[in-house]
Scaffold this motif. Structure first.
Motif, PDB file in Angstrom:
ATOM      1  N   LEU A 112       0.997  -1.125   0.168  1.00 37.22           N
ATOM      2  CA  LEU A 112       0.088  -0.018  -0.161  1.00 37.22           C
ATOM      3  C   LEU A 112       0.925   1.238  -0.047  1.00 37.22           C
ATOM      4  N   LEU A 133      -5.773  -5.014  -2.007  1.00 35.81           N
ATOM      5  CA  LEU A 133      -6.641  -4.461  -1.091  1.00 35.81           C
ATOM      6  C   LEU A 133      -8.118  -4.427  -1.775  1.00 35.81           C
ATOM      7  N   ASP A 134      -9.023  -4.973  -1.092  1.00 34.39           N
ATOM      8  CA  ASP A 134     -10.603  -4.884  -1.637  1.00 34.39           C
ATOM      9  C   ASP A 134     -10.889  -3.516  -1.653  1.00 34.39           C
ATOM     10  N   ILE A 135     -11.904  -3.442  -2.669  1.00 25.89           N
ATOM     11  CA  ILE A 135     -12.277  -2.039  -3.039  1.00 25.89           C
ATOM     12  C   ILE A 135     -13.339  -1.441  -1.804  1.00 25.89           C
ATOM     13  N   THR A 195     -12.519  -1.885   1.350  1.00 21.38           N
ATOM     14  CA  THR A 195     -11.662  -1.389   2.392  1.00 21.38           C
ATOM     15  C   THR A 195     -11.045  -0.131   1.812  1.00 21.38           C
ATOM     16  N   ARG A 196     -10.629  -0.041   0.648  1.00 20.41           N
ATOM     17  CA  ARG A 196      -9.934   1.138  -0.147  1.00 20.41           C
ATOM     18  C   ARG A 196     -11.132   2.195   0.120  1.00 20.41           C
ATOM     19  N   LEU A 204     -10.670   3.613   3.870  1.00 19.29           N
ATOM     20  CA  LEU A 204      -9.547   3.907   4.578  1.00 19.29           C
ATOM     21  C   LEU A 204      -9.414   5.434   4.785  1.00 19.29           C
ATOM     22  N   THR A 254      -4.093   0.787  10.149  1.00 18.62           N
ATOM     23  CA  THR A 254      -4.077   1.800   9.372  1.00 18.62           C
ATOM     24  C   THR A 254      -4.720   3.084  10.343  1.00 18.62           C
TER      25      THR A 254
END
Length: 375
Positions: free
Chosen positions: A195, A214-216, A218-219, A222, A247
């Motif tokens: 990341l 990273l799955d969309i 979670t993206r 964040l 994070t």
């Protein structure tokens, strides 16, 4: 009550997590087909039997009196179901469960495999079987045909030996793999991805959701994680590889974190990622049935990217249960932060549990919601 009836036993089996008036059975035709085949072929005395990915204990509980049975899989819910069903049917203590994050120790005379949804998990399990099979061992995999990809047979052939498929019975099929000499193959797991913001390299063991990147959902989540949490008690519910908690922890140095997932490989990955990013900073990590064992009013914030399926069964039952668990675990004015697909309508469900639900952010596909104060 629907009993699993085979030549080995008649068993009253329940699924996990428990659900009132559950319309689904804890076994299927593939379990029945495999057990009936074993009864026809016979089992050696005192056989060492390894059962992989036994969803709710149907195979291991049925064979508990037939030899030394070891069950292994990546689901803590499956482990709970196995223990519950053994106890329910008077078979306590007759099966050893080994989480997928730990190696199994053979040699085994018989290996029974339910083909998992994630073929990377199957590949890792087959790689680990190298040198764990006794002379003359049998390896049999089972699945409903609609959940049996061709690649599963290819993996069995690559790592075990030649494969023969059975005829279909009640839309189920068995795969018979004949162990043959195979060169040990180095496991490609865990995998890693990078990341940029935050700058992290994340480790992902074989059964981790979105292992390659990273799955969309979670993206989308964040950039909107809560800040200025002080010494808040924070849980990452369904933590996966731990990216949400890590994070959040990087920008909230005084907050206290608990990471929970029902996947043993997820917890293994989250533990390694936490240590890589945050060193010896204290953290609680556990494989669990969500927040079922979390004391009431013991959390200030819950972060959650809820699943929308359990194995091959799609639905919002697990998400709704997570929301209820979060409500019970949150202190007065505690906050549940989630990301979800727009079409799932989670805001309506959350309004049944919390006094205030607000949309924090949105993309064309996802919404980030904040729910405050339990009703």
């Amino acid at each position: 009550m629907v009993l699993l009836s085979t030549p080995f036993a008649q068993l009253d089996l329940h699924r996990q997590p428990p659900r009132r008036d559950d319309p689904l059975q804890a076994f299927d035709a593939a379990d029945e087909y495999l057990l009936n085949h074993l009864a026809e072929q016979g089992l050696p005395d005192n056989a060492r039997i390894l059962v992989l990915n036994d969803s709710f204990g149907a195979l291991a509980a049925s064979l508990a009196d037939q030899g030394h049975v070891v069950s292994s899989g990546d689901s803590h819910l499956a482990a709970l179901a196995l223990n519950d069903n053994l106890q329910r049917n008077g078979r306590d203590g007759r099966v050893l469960f080994v989480p997928s994050s730990e190696p199994v120790k053979g040699p085994f005379d018989l290996v029974l495999i339910r083909i998992p949804k994630t073929l990377a998990l199957l590949e890792e399990q087959l790689i680990r079987l190298h040198d764990q099979l006794a002379p003359g061992a049998r390896v049999i995999a089972a699945a409903m045909i609609k959940h049996l990809p061709r690649a599963a047979g290819d993996l069995l052939e690559r790592h075990i030996g030649s494969v023969q498929a059975s005829l279909a019975v009640k839309k189920a099929r068995l795969l018979f793999a004949t162990p043959e000499p195979r060169e040990r193959i180095a496991s490609p797991y865990p995998t890693r991805y990078r990341l940029d913001d935050p700058a992290l390299t994340l480790i992902n063991h074989a059964n981790v959701f979105c292992r390659e990147g990273l799955d969309i959902g979670t993206r989308a989540f964040l950039p909107h994680l809560p800040t200025d949490l002080g010494n808040a008690r924070v849980a990452d519910l369904g933590c996966g590889n731990g990216v949400l908690a890590i994070t959040s922890a990087l920008t909230n140095p005084q907050a206290q974190y608990t990471l929970v997932d029902e996947s043993y490989m997820a917890i293994q990955s989250a533990h390694e990622n936490w240590r890589a990013a945050l060193g010896d900073r204290p953290v609680t990590l556990r494989a669990d049935d969500g927040l079922a064992s979390q004391p009431a009013r013991s959390l200030d914030v819950v972060l959650c990217n809820p699943p929308f399926h359990q194995q091959q069964v799609v639905g919002d039952f697990l998400a709704w249960r997570m929301f209820q668990q979060a409500r019970a675990a949150l202190d007065h004015q505690g906050e549940l932060w989630i990301v979800g697909n727009r079409h799932l309508g989670y805001h309506l469900k959350l309004k049944r549990l919390f006094k205030r639900v607000e949309q924090v952010a949105a993309t064309p596909k996802f919404v980030v919601l904040r729910a405050v104060e339990a009703n």
